[in-house]
Design a protein around this motif. Structure first.
Motif, short mmCIF file in Angstrom:
data_model
loop_
_atom_site.label_atom_id
_atom_site.label_comp_id
_atom_site.label_asym_id
_atom_site.label_seq_id
_atom_site.Cartn_x
_atom_site.Cartn_y
_atom_site.Cartn_z
N ALA A 84 -28.98 -13.61 -12.03
CA ALA A 84 -30.09 -13.10 -11.23
C ALA A 84 -30.02 -13.55 -9.78
N SER A 85 -29.42 -14.72 -9.54
CA SER A 85 -29.36 -15.27 -8.17
C SER A 85 -28.29 -14.59 -7.33
N LEU A 86 -27.19 -14.18 -7.98
CA LEU A 86 -26.00 -13.77 -7.24
C LEU A 86 -26.20 -12.65 -6.23
N PRO A 87 -26.99 -11.62 -6.57
CA PRO A 87 -27.10 -10.52 -5.59
C PRO A 87 -27.68 -10.97 -4.25
N ASN A 88 -28.48 -12.05 -4.25
CA ASN A 88 -29.08 -12.50 -3.00
C ASN A 88 -28.29 -13.62 -2.31
N ALA A 89 -27.24 -14.09 -2.98
CA ALA A 89 -26.55 -15.27 -2.46
C ALA A 89 -25.97 -14.98 -1.08
N LYS A 90 -26.05 -15.98 -0.20
CA LYS A 90 -25.69 -15.75 1.18
C LYS A 90 -24.60 -16.73 1.62
N MET A 91 -23.70 -16.21 2.43
CA MET A 91 -22.66 -17.04 3.03
C MET A 91 -23.30 -17.85 4.15
N MET A 92 -23.00 -19.14 4.19
CA MET A 92 -23.66 -20.00 5.16
C MET A 92 -23.14 -19.77 6.58
N TYR A 93 -21.83 -19.80 6.75
CA TYR A 93 -21.26 -19.59 8.08
C TYR A 93 -20.18 -18.53 8.00
N THR A 94 -20.24 -17.53 8.87
CA THR A 94 -19.20 -16.52 8.88
C THR A 94 -18.32 -16.66 10.12
N VAL A 95 -18.60 -17.67 10.95
CA VAL A 95 -17.78 -17.91 12.13
C VAL A 95 -16.98 -19.20 11.93
N PRO A 96 -15.81 -19.27 12.56
CA PRO A 96 -15.00 -20.48 12.35
C PRO A 96 -15.63 -21.73 12.96
N GLU A 97 -16.65 -21.54 13.79
CA GLU A 97 -17.35 -22.69 14.36
C GLU A 97 -18.31 -23.30 13.34
N GLY A 98 -18.34 -22.76 12.11
CA GLY A 98 -19.26 -23.25 11.08
C GLY A 98 -19.31 -24.76 10.95
N PRO A 99 -18.15 -25.41 10.79
CA PRO A 99 -18.19 -26.87 10.64
C PRO A 99 -18.81 -27.58 11.84
N GLN A 100 -18.66 -27.02 13.04
CA GLN A 100 -19.30 -27.65 14.21
C GLN A 100 -20.81 -27.50 14.13
N ILE A 101 -21.25 -26.30 13.72
CA ILE A 101 -22.69 -26.07 13.56
C ILE A 101 -23.22 -27.01 12.49
N ALA A 102 -22.45 -27.17 11.41
CA ALA A 102 -22.87 -28.06 10.33
C ALA A 102 -23.04 -29.49 10.85
N SER A 103 -22.10 -29.94 11.69
CA SER A 103 -22.19 -31.30 12.27
C SER A 103 -23.52 -31.50 12.97
N VAL A 104 -23.90 -30.51 13.77
CA VAL A 104 -25.16 -30.59 14.51
C VAL A 104 -26.33 -30.64 13.53
N LEU A 105 -26.35 -29.69 12.61
CA LEU A 105 -27.48 -29.60 11.68
C LEU A 105 -27.59 -30.84 10.81
N GLU A 106 -26.44 -31.32 10.32
CA GLU A 106 -26.48 -32.49 9.44
C GLU A 106 -27.19 -33.65 10.13
N LEU A 107 -26.82 -33.91 11.39
CA LEU A 107 -27.42 -35.05 12.09
C LEU A 107 -28.90 -34.81 12.36
N ARG A 108 -29.24 -33.64 12.91
CA ARG A 108 -30.62 -33.41 13.34
C ARG A 108 -31.57 -33.28 12.16
N LEU A 109 -31.15 -32.61 11.09
CA LEU A 109 -32.02 -32.49 9.92
C LEU A 109 -32.20 -33.85 9.26
#
Lengths: 461, 300, 275
Positions: A397-422
């Motif tokens: 039931a979950s799969l149809p709504n499942a979303k990719m977190m980052y579609t750009v190669p800068e994803g890990p950089q965005i993650a670095s920012v979010l990890e610290l600030r969150l």
């Protein structure tokens, strides 16, 4: 451009060996081709291949399926098994060298974008124009497709590059036994979850909700993402259309973070900011957590008496959602792709395996090892209705709504920012508004440097 | 006759002078110089991969200019310096004391030697994973022991400064054996008669230590300290599994920042710039330290 | 005299306390190897011994531990022997064969600077280099990189010990007509044995436990013990018990080496050479 046939320049040291290898590979290729033409039902005989993959709870199941493939087809498959992060490093090294070491890359959603954007993968139709993803294979937010011109994962405008290997996504784990005792109903919204968590919260024996609040390469940002998306928030305005306006400090995002931090403060363990994935799963296994939202890959441990104190007591459900939003789990799945920089015969062999892997029979074998299959029709099979598969309806039931977190190669950089600030928001070092404003400024800055069309919202107050 | 033989042997000596140093130079030239040049080159470039090929864009000092504004680099530098200072001081003191005592006792030497070396034999990844379990506030053996003694438990990795201290404890546990082993080997090569003579002269143990043993140990002490400093600047394994740099940036260390920027985020240019700056700063520290040590040695 | 006795007692007390602090976590790891994951997570002090961890480590299809163990033994032994040889030769050359003084200074400084680079940033260039000559996934490549990684400490430590060799011994040997190789074999190597033993243990252990380079330069068959153990620290399940079992088995060679090398770290080696 790299030659696909292994021209002698690759093997300047031993031209003779190179010639022999070339002859053998061409012969194998031709023979494989004719064998394929003749075989209507049987699977073609092809060159040996090497699959690079990470060790994981589902690896055992995958290797059994590979064995079945070898037995059924007579083809040879070598598995290069690595620790999780190490697998990504080895894949990167391989695709960046002149001739690749690996024929099928099992890529996690964490590094998939890097491989698409870097142009390391081969469109599967250049190997075999007739290849298609089976219509029963689930879409996983179109991550098997890539539109090289628009640089996005899109099944309509793009072409097929990969076959899903494992459909790992987040679900809500809850203590069914405690639910029954307290007469609770499975929550639909985060608000209902908070109420249930409060009812079951009795620290230090049981914490109402245990979250992945720690900062790492990907802990808190991944854990929080479903809150964000199900409150109708997002990191960017419209990634698929190329609009990278940073919306991480929208009022919706703040609401999602308030809900998250509030859960941590009121029904979480004493230091939610130091709980990584391992600690969350540990809390579930030891019976300390009434709720948690780890990925389905963690499931097999819970019903194993050598690993779990709560055998048979935990169940899973679809993730809750925010007001007016819909449940949106984050993909943590794996896609199998074929690199450009390997000889054609190995590409053909790699595709032969992927084609076999997406078949109904193969997926039944895969599911019988306790893994979530990648085909929706397998979920209807009788054996998947038994109690040990009680996770399967929620996953399907979950799969149809499942979303990719980052579609750009800068994803890990965005993650670095979010990890610290969150993480700082959970620790109380920053208010939720301050954390999101800072994150927005930093993400905007890095997207601008990387040359995306981007903008910012006015800061939250 | 005599003269030609001398010349021949001088020639042979010259040859051997070269032969004995050549293998080391070969290893350094092939496997060390190349990566260092590579690192420096990358640090002034942006490297992007498109259509399967690397695009290098010269960006000059851009990456270096960005460094001071990077939160993680700033936290990493400060934490690493503090970490190295505290951990290495503790390790040198404890390691020297243990080595000295082991070299002075008659019974149980082999046993102690073996025990004190155990931690360094374990793979870093196991040390991280196991200490993480031992630090667990609910089930960890450390809090269990404290409770047994009637003391309150702590959330060792949960709050900033305590987490920093907890990481240092693990590092001291892991790396004191390194100091112990080298200093013990140093102590064992000291001429035994000098120690005995000093004792016969009626020098107190402390005088003997201060005036005889420590001065003779200076070269090995300096060398051990230099290496421990360098290795402590590279601390990675323990942090990786224990805290991942958190909570917040409390335990962010430089090699971890490099790993993140360089590998996880695939910013080879920027990550190289951090490495180069770290190399530069560390070289500075070591040069100053060596200079000081040399002056000290000459004073003696 | 009473003072001395109290001093002895104090030393023993400190040593015993130190030993306790060191050994408790090790014992705990040893216990962990025999616990089920749930007993371990709950910190059970009383538990029924469980052999599943060793079974999974040694016999499961996903684990190549026995093969990886042999890889490690080979790589660590060969690279340690090479480091000891190359480092001692270099130290002797630099300090006893009359190079201009900037040569040893440069080599030492260069090796220190090289030692400062986090190995993780070296892995990429090394992989490209070895892959281009087809040496990736070979023991040769891994041994060479481990020699490079550990040579700095080898040279630095061996320099200290080589400089401690009394110059008179050497001069008298020269007068007796010893050539450089004879000198090395009969005088230098025997006199620096404590240094060789200590450095050897460290280098062996560093090579044995090295992870980042081993991961990238090996394939499944040539992988080493830390790579094998790290596979159990998975994203979704950290198998602490299996890791502990792997660690327990992995320290056996080093402990044996240590017990063997003890004989060489003994007092008075220099005394017997006529000093």
């Amino acid at each position: 451009m790299i030659s696909r046939h292994g021209t002698p320049e690759h093997l300047p040291v031993r031209p003779f060996v190179a010639l022999v290898a070339l002859a053998v590979s061409v012969a194998t290729f031709l023979w494989a081709g004719t064998a394929f033409a003749q075989a209507s039902a049987a699977w073609p005989r092809v060159s040996p291949i090497t699959i690079v993959i990470n060790q994981s709870p589902w690896f055992g199941g995958f290797s059994k399926v590979v064995e079945a493939y070898e037995k059924e087809t007579g083809n040879k498959v070598t598995l290069d098994v690595n620790p999780f992060a190490g697998s990504g490093e080895k894949q990167r090294n391989s695709v960046r060298s002149k001739e690749g070491q690996f024929d099928i890359l099992v890529m996690n959603s964490a590094w998939l974008a890097e491989f698409y954007h870097g142009g390391f993968l081969t469109p599967l139709n250049t190997i075999d124009p007739a290849f298609k993803l089976d219509p029963q294979v689930m879409s996983y937010d179109d991550t098997g497709y890539w539109d090289a011109a628009r640089k996005s994962n899109n099944a309509k405008t793009g072409v097929v590059y990969g076959v899903p290997i494992n459909g790992n996504i987040q679900v809500l784990y809850y203590r069914a036994d405690l639910y029954e005792k307290a007469g609770l109903k499975v929550p639909q919204t985060w608000e209902e979850l908070a109420a249930n968590a409060k009812a079951l919260n009795s620290p230090p024996n049981v914490y109402g909700m245990v979250q992945r609040g720690a900062r790492s390469a990907s802990d808190i940002s991944y854990d929080w993402m479903p809150y964000l998306h199900s409150h109708n928030g997002a990191i960017f305005k419209d990634e698929k259309a190329g609009d990278f306006t940073v919306t991480i400090n929208s009022p919706e995002a703040r609401q999602a973070l308030d809900v998250y931090v509030n859960l941590a403060k009121t029904v979480g363990p004493p230091n939610p900011g130091s709980y990584g994935q391992a600690q969350v799963i540990q809390a579930l296994l030891t019976g300390k957590a009434a709720h948690a939202t780890p990925v389905i890959a963690a499931w097999p441990q819970l019903d194993d008496a050598t690993k779990s104190a709560v055998v048979g007591k935990v169940n899973v459900a679809v993730l809750p959602h925010g007001p007016g939003g819909r449940t949106t789990p984050t993909l943590g799945h794996f896609i199998g792709g074929i690199p450009n920089n390997i000889p054609k015969d190995r590409q053909v062999a790699a595709l032969a395996f992927l084609r076999w892997f997406q078949s109904y029979d193969a997926q039944v074998k895969y599911a019988q090892t306790g893994q979530p299959p990648i085909r929706s029709d397998v979920y209807a099979a009788a054996f998947m209705k038994t109690p040990e598969y009680r996770w399967s309806p929620a996953v399907l039931a979950s799969l149809p709504n499942a979303k990719m977190m980052y579609t750009v190669p800068e994803g890990p950089q965005i993650a670095s920012v979010l990890e610290l600030r969150l993480n700082q928001a959970v620790l109380g070092e920053k208010t939720t508004a301050d954390a999101l404003n800072t994150a927005a400024a930093e993400i905007h800055d890095l997207m601008q440097k990387a040359g995306y069309k981007t903008a910012r919202l006015p800061p939250l107050k | 006759m005599r003269g030609t033989a001398d010349r021949a042997s001088a020639k042979a000596a010259d040859r051997w002078r070269f032969y004995t140093l050549a293998p080391a130079l070969a290893v350094y030239l092939l496997l060390a110089l190349l990566p260092i040049v590579n690192l420096a080159t990358m640090s002034v470039h942006d490297i992007h991969w498109q259509q399967g090929a690397a695009r290098w864009t010269l960006v000059g000092m851009k990456h270096y200019a960005e460094l001071p504004r990077d939160v993680l680099v700033r936290a990493g530098l400060a934490n690493t310096a503090l970490f190295a200072l505290i951990a290495v001081t503790a390790e040198m003191l404890i390691g020297f004391a243990l080595a000295l005592f082991v070299s002075r006792i008659a019974v149980g030497r082999v046993l102690y030697r073996t025990i004190f070396l155990l931690p360094i034999l374990l793979p870093g990844i196991v040390i991280g994973a196991i200490w993480k379990l031992m630090y667990n506030p609910d089930f960890g053996v450390i809090n269990q022991l404290l409770h047994l003694l009637g003391l309150p438990g702590f959330d060792w990795l949960g709050s900033g400064s305590l987490a920093f201290l907890s990481v240092i404890i693990v590092d001291v546990w892991h790396w004191t054996p390194f100091v112990f082993l080298l200093l013990l080997a140093g102590l064992e090569t000291l001429p035994q008669d000098i120690h005995e003579a000093a004792m016969l002269d009626g020098a107190s143990a402390w005088q003997e230590l201060r005036d005889v043993t420590i001065p003779m140990m200076v070269p090995i002490l300096v060398m051990t300290l230099a290496f421990r400093l360098i290795v402590s600047f590279k601390v990675f394994d323990e942090v990786y599994l224990l805290t991942g740099g958190g909570p917040g940036t409390a335990t962010e260390v430089l090699s971890f920042t490099i790993y993140r920027r360089f590998f996880t985020e695939d910013r080879m240019g920027y990550g190289s710039a951090i490495s180069v700056i770290a190399l530069f700063l560390l070289t500075l520290v070591i040069v100053l330290f060596m200079g000081m040590a040399r002056r000290r040695m000459h004073a003696h | 005299m009473a003072n001395v006795r109290w001093g002895r007692l104090g030393m023993h007390a400190v040593l015993a306390l130190g030993a306790l602090v060191v050994i408790l976590p090790v014992v705990w790891i040893a216990f962990a190897a025999f616990k089920t994951q749930i007993a371990l997570l709950r910190g059970d002090l009383v538990f029924t011994p469980y052999l599943g961890n060793f079974e999974e480590l040694l016999f499961s299809k996903a684990s190549d531990y026995p093969a990886n163990f042999l890889s490690s033994a080979w790589v660590a032994s060969v690279s340690t022997a090479m480091v000891l040889l190359i480092a001692t030769l270099a130290a002797y050359s630099m300090y006893r064969l009359r190079w201009p003084s900037w040569v040893p200074a440069l080599v030492l400084m260069g090796s220190l600077v090289f030692h400062m680079i986090p190995p993780i940033t070296l892995v990429g260039p090394w992989y490209v280099m070895f892959r281009s000559i087809g040496w990736d996934s070979t023991y040769t490549a891994l041994v060479l990189t481990h020699v490079a990684l550990n040579l700095p400490i080898g040279i630095a430590v061996m320099s200290v010990f080589v400089r401690d060799i009394p110059i008179e011994i050497e001069e008298s040997a020269r007068l007796d007509g010893s050539s450089t190789p004879q000198m090395l074999w009969h005088i230098v190597f025997p006199l620096v044995r404590p240094g060789l033993a200590a450095t050897g243990i460290l280098v062996f252990v560093f090579s044995w436990n090295e992870f980042a380079v081993a991961l990238n330069l090996t394939s499944r068959q040539t992988a080493t013990v830390p790579v094998a153990i790290a596979k159990f620290a998975q994203e979704y399940e950290i198998k602490n018990g299996v890791m502990a079992a792997g660690a327990l088995l992995s320290i056996i060679p080093a402990v044996l080496l240590l017990l063997f090398a003890q004989r060489h770290i003994v007092k008075g080696l220099t005394a017997g050479t006529g000093k």
